[in-house]
Motif scaffolding. Sequence first.
Motif, short mmCIF file in Angstrom:
data_model
loop_
_atom_site.label_atom_id
_atom_site.label_comp_id
_atom_site.label_asym_id
_atom_site.label_seq_id
_atom_site.Cartn_x
_atom_site.Cartn_y
_atom_site.Cartn_z
N MET A 127 -6.05 2.03 -5.36
CA MET A 127 -5.29 1.05 -4.59
C MET A 127 -6.15 -0.14 -4.21
SD MET A 127 -2.78 3.29 -2.10
CE MET A 127 -3.98 4.53 -1.60
N ALA A 128 -7.38 0.13 -3.83
CA ALA A 128 -8.28 -0.95 -3.45
C ALA A 128 -8.48 -1.92 -4.61
CB ALA A 128 -9.63 -0.37 -3.01
N LYS A 129 -8.62 -1.38 -5.80
CA LYS A 129 -8.77 -2.23 -6.99
C LYS A 129 -7.51 -3.03 -7.26
CE LYS A 129 -10.08 -2.01 -11.87
NZ LYS A 129 -10.50 -1.11 -12.99
N ALA A 130 -6.35 -2.39 -7.06
CA ALA A 130 -5.08 -3.05 -7.36
C ALA A 130 -4.80 -4.22 -6.42
CB ALA A 130 -3.94 -2.04 -7.27
N ILE B 298 0.83 -1.20 0.00
CA ILE B 298 0.00 0.00 0.00
C ILE B 298 0.87 1.26 0.00
CG2 ILE B 298 -1.61 1.37 1.39
CD1 ILE B 298 -2.89 -0.93 -0.16
N LEU B 299 1.95 1.25 0.78
CA LEU B 299 2.84 2.41 0.82
C LEU B 299 3.40 2.70 -0.57
CD1 LEU B 299 4.49 4.59 2.24
CD2 LEU B 299 6.19 2.84 2.80
N GLY B 300 3.80 1.65 -1.28
CA GLY B 300 4.34 1.85 -2.62
C GLY B 300 3.33 2.49 -3.55
N TYR B 301 2.10 1.97 -3.53
CA TYR B 301 1.05 2.54 -4.36
C TYR B 301 0.73 3.97 -3.93
CZ TYR B 301 -0.12 -2.03 -6.41
OH TYR B 301 -0.10 -3.22 -7.09
N TYR B 302 0.71 4.19 -2.62
CA TYR B 302 0.35 5.50 -2.09
C TYR B 302 1.36 6.57 -2.51
CZ TYR B 302 -1.45 8.92 1.23
OH TYR B 302 -2.01 10.03 1.80
N LEU B 303 2.63 6.24 -2.38
CA LEU B 303 3.67 7.19 -2.77
C LEU B 303 3.71 7.40 -4.28
CD1 LEU B 303 6.58 6.19 -0.36
CD2 LEU B 303 5.07 8.19 -0.21
N ASP B 304 3.09 6.50 -5.01
CA ASP B 304 3.04 6.66 -6.46
C ASP B 304 1.84 7.48 -6.91
OD1 ASP B 304 4.35 6.11 -8.91
OD2 ASP B 304 2.88 4.58 -9.41
#
Length: 208
Positions: free
Chosen positions: A176-179, A163-169
């Motif tokens: 993110m929920a879908k990913a 989640i952190l990786g997606y969030y920082l991107d």
Amino acid sequence: MSVTEAQLTAWESRTDEELCALVRGGVLGAEEVLVKRYTRLVRKLARPFYLAGGDSDDLIQEGMIGLLHGVREYDASRPASFRTFAEICIRNRLYSAVRAAARDKHSSLNQSVPLEIPFFDSQVPLFDGLAGENPEDLIIGREGAQDTLSDVRKQLSEFEAKILGYYLDGLTIQEMAKAVSRSPKSVDNAVQRVRRKAARQLTSGDLS
């Protein structure tokens, strides 16, 4: 005269530089297309500050101001793409906001430091008159920022690290929920846990 959906759709196929030229020519809607195109970049650049204790809405607003400055001031004769120029404008605005907040103990941004290697560490030059000061002066908490983020990651679960990786991107909660095939609530809870761990690391240096 209002801009039609058809016009906006047509402009979405234009390059950033073409859209900037339209903006400078007073064409309605071109700015809207660029802002929509770069909203994710604004989120991406602002989020390390949010994890470090800033207010998300305030940071996004400051980043958008920087983006709009870039849209209106971009000069295609300069040796850089619009994206490069826009990123510099957004980062400058964020650093300026955090510096100003550091002088106001009541501000929600006054504890913010970036949790990533700053853009100014790259070889991309600043434009004359843009920053008005040495790029080194714009970097807050530069030394140890990467170490801090590394320490935070060590304390995260596999899900939280993802989640952190997606969030920082720059992804939204819904994206993110879908990913990760989880509910938005589950993702939002993970973001808040990561933020608490980041704040604890910054204030005490201990995540135990």
